[in-house]
Structures are given as C-alpha cells and as structure tokens.
Design a protein around this motif. Structure first.
Motif, PDB file in Angstrom:
ATOM      1  N   ILE A 180       0.866  -1.180   0.000  1.00  0.00           N
ATOM      2  CA  ILE A 180       0.000   0.000   0.000  1.00  0.00           C
ATOM      3  C   ILE A 180       0.901   1.228   0.000  1.00  0.00           C
ATOM      4  CG2 ILE A 180      -1.743   1.290   1.305  1.00  0.00           C
ATOM      5  CD1 ILE A 180      -2.806  -1.411   2.321  1.00  0.00           C
ATOM      6  N   ASP A 181       1.001   1.888  -1.163  1.00  0.00           N
ATOM      7  CA  ASP A 181       1.877   3.067  -1.295  1.00  0.00           C
ATOM      8  C   ASP A 181       1.500   4.150  -0.304  1.00  0.00           C
ATOM      9  OD1 ASP A 181       3.087   1.851  -3.415  1.00  0.00           O
ATOM     10  OD2 ASP A 181       1.803   2.786  -4.919  1.00  0.00           O
ATOM     11  N   SER A 182       0.206   4.520  -0.351  1.00  0.00           N
ATOM     12  CA  SER A 182      -0.246   5.601   0.531  1.00  0.00           C
ATOM     13  C   SER A 182      -1.721   5.411   0.827  1.00  0.00           C
ATOM     14  CB  SER A 182      -0.031   6.958  -0.145  1.00  0.00           C
ATOM     15  OG  SER A 182      -1.060   7.193  -1.091  1.00  0.00           O
ATOM     16  N   PRO A 183      -2.190   5.937   1.977  1.00  0.00           N
ATOM     17  CA  PRO A 183      -3.615   5.833   2.310  1.00  0.00           C
ATOM     18  C   PRO A 183      -4.488   6.482   1.238  1.00  0.00           C
ATOM     19  CG  PRO A 183      -2.344   6.589   4.212  1.00  0.00           C
ATOM     20  CD  PRO A 183      -1.416   6.614   3.039  1.00  0.00           C
ATOM     21  N   PHE A 184      -3.975   7.555   0.591  1.00  0.00           N
ATOM     22  CA  PHE A 184      -4.763   8.263  -0.430  1.00  0.00           C
ATOM     23  C   PHE A 184      -5.045   7.357  -1.632  1.00  0.00           C
ATOM     24  CE2 PHE A 184      -2.553  11.652   1.883  1.00  0.00           C
ATOM     25  CZ  PHE A 184      -3.627  12.474   2.211  1.00  0.00           C
ATOM     26  N   LYS A 185      -3.992   6.653  -2.084  1.00  0.00           N
ATOM     27  CA  LYS A 185      -4.161   5.781  -3.260  1.00  0.00           C
ATOM     28  C   LYS A 185      -5.082   4.612  -2.956  1.00  0.00           C
ATOM     29  CE  LYS A 185       0.159   6.748  -5.697  1.00  0.00           C
ATOM     30  NZ  LYS A 185       1.481   6.214  -6.047  1.00  0.00           N
ATOM     31  N   ILE A 186      -4.971   4.085  -1.746  1.00  0.00           N
ATOM     32  CA  ILE A 186      -5.789   2.925  -1.415  1.00  0.00           C
ATOM     33  C   ILE A 186      -7.241   3.343  -1.200  1.00  0.00           C
ATOM     34  CG2 ILE A 186      -5.857   2.485   1.111  1.00  0.00           C
ATOM     35  CD1 ILE A 186      -4.503   0.147  -1.621  1.00  0.00           C
ATOM     36  N   ALA A 187      -7.459   4.564  -0.711  1.00  0.00           N
ATOM     37  CA  ALA A 187      -8.829   5.081  -0.547  1.00  0.00           C
ATOM     38  C   ALA A 187      -9.535   5.113  -1.904  1.00  0.00           C
ATOM     39  CB  ALA A 187      -8.793   6.478   0.072  1.00  0.00           C
ATOM     40  N   LYS A 188      -8.787   5.526  -2.938  1.00  0.00           N
ATOM     41  CA  LYS A 188      -9.311   5.602  -4.298  1.00  0.00           C
ATOM     42  C   LYS A 188      -9.795   4.219  -4.776  1.00  0.00           C
ATOM     43  CE  LYS A 188      -6.452   6.126  -7.973  1.00  0.00           C
ATOM     44  NZ  LYS A 188      -5.468   6.791  -8.845  1.00  0.00           N
ATOM     45  N   THR A 189      -8.967   3.193  -4.542  1.00  0.00           N
ATOM     46  CA  THR A 189      -9.327   1.832  -4.968  1.00  0.00           C
ATOM     47  C   THR A 189     -10.545   1.321  -4.206  1.00  0.00           C
ATOM     48  OG1 THR A 189      -6.997   1.359  -5.443  1.00  0.00           O
ATOM     49  CG2 THR A 189      -8.451  -0.529  -5.228  1.00  0.00           C
TER      50      THR A 189
END
Length: 209
Positions: A23-32
């Motif tokens: 998980i690169d960042s919480p922001f990117k995972i929120a998007k998914t």
C-alpha cells in the motif's frame, strides 16, 4: 491453502480484483476502495504483483495502519471492509473485501483535500463527475448523453477498450470530421478520456452506468 484467494489470483486483475505489491499511501488505497464500493464491490490483494506473482507483505502492521487511515479519514461516507490475513506458498498476503455499497456515491479525499468519486472501469479506478451517476449536471451534457449516436458509442466502448474518429464515423455513418468533433466534445465534458494524443487520437470511456 485458501482456494478462494488462489482462484482470485489465477483469474487476474479486472473489474472486481486489484493486486498491490504494497500500500503506497492511504490516499491511493482510498481511491481503490471507493471505486469498488461505487461499482460492483471487489477484492484487493496486497503482497501480489500485477502479473499475479506472490511477493508477500513485509510489515502487516504498517499496511493495516494505512488501510485504517484510508477508511477512517479519507472516505466519505465511510465504508465497511473485511480484512483477512492469508498464507499462500509461505507468503503472507492481505485480502481486503469491499462490498458494493447501498449508500453510493462514496468520495475519496486526495492529497489536496479534494473529494472525488471513483468507479471501476475494467481494471482501473476512474474519477467521474457526480452528474454522470445521477444526471444532476448541466442540461447540455444530459442532452448529449441522450443522443442516439452517443448511446451507440457508449455501448461500443463498454465492449471495446477504445475508439478513434474513423471507427466511430463508420459505426454511426457520419463524416470523420463530425465524429472527431463529437469525441472531443465528450472528452471536454468528462465522458470520454483521451488515451492517445498522437495520430489517430484514441478515446476510452471514463465512466459506466
């Protein structure tokens, strides 16, 4: 060995499956997570490469902390996810299940604090304007979307990855010039995504109902 997770990996990424090495960042995972909740639900597997090769997670705690931040602070309204820790071929993987939400749309908050709706189109998480989900946008866009040529194009793009003005003109029997103008108009209104800026220009669907 979990048969379920093995089958998911075998089938590969798609509308309801995404692999992440980490998980690169919480922001990117929120998007998914949001894109799954807004579409048909899905499975996020952490510790798996794009080609399905198993990598395993280094620190489960670090991954869980990012997931917690994403679900607690970066998704509005909040969604429920199910997290399972799986051991496959000696590698520890995280399996996150997201159900299709009954309270769509959900927004993911990005680094700038913008609230964005994402949906799944094929194996990608794509941003869309709210008006395309609910038709509560400007009348010009609504008029465009009810046009029979545009409806034909959208049906075609749900089956095929992309379209050029030449192909579009043949499908609906209009001049290539007019087809090109329509494609650009749809891209300007955030319905289509320009994916090839060379010649010929190609466009793909940016949303799906």
């Amino acid at each position: 060995m979990s048969k379920g997770i093995f089958q998911i990996i075998q089938e590969g990424e798609g509308l309801t499956v995404e692999f992440k090495r980490t998980i690169d960042s919480p922001f990117k995972i929120a998007k998914t997570l949001v894109s799954f909740a807004n579409t048909a639900g899905g499975n996020l597997l952490v510790g798996v490469m794009d080609n399905g090769a198993l990598l395993g997670v280094g620190s489960e705690l670090r991954e869980l902390e990012k997931l917690e931040k994403a679900t607690r602070d970066l998704i509005e309204p909040q969604i429920l996810i199910r997290i399972k820790s799986e051991l496959l071929d000696g590698k520890k993987l995280l399996w996150i299940e997201v159900a299709e939400s009954e309270s769509k749309p959900h927004y993911a908050v990005n680094e700038r604090g913008d609230r964005i709706i994402y949906i799944r189109v094929k194996d990608k998480s794509i941003p869309i304007p709210r008006l395309l989900l609910y038709g509560d946008g400007d009348t010009e866009t609504e008029k465009l979307l009810s046009n029979k040529h545009v409806k034909t194009l959208i049906t075609y793009l749900k089956e095929t990855d992309s379209v050029t003005a030449k192909i579009f003109s043949k499908i609906i029997n209009i001049s290539e010039k007019r087809a090109e103008r329509m494609l650009h108009d749809l891209a300007a209104r955030q319905v289509l995504l320009k994916i090839n800026r060379g010649k010929p220009e190609a466009f793909s669907l940016k949303w799906a109902k």
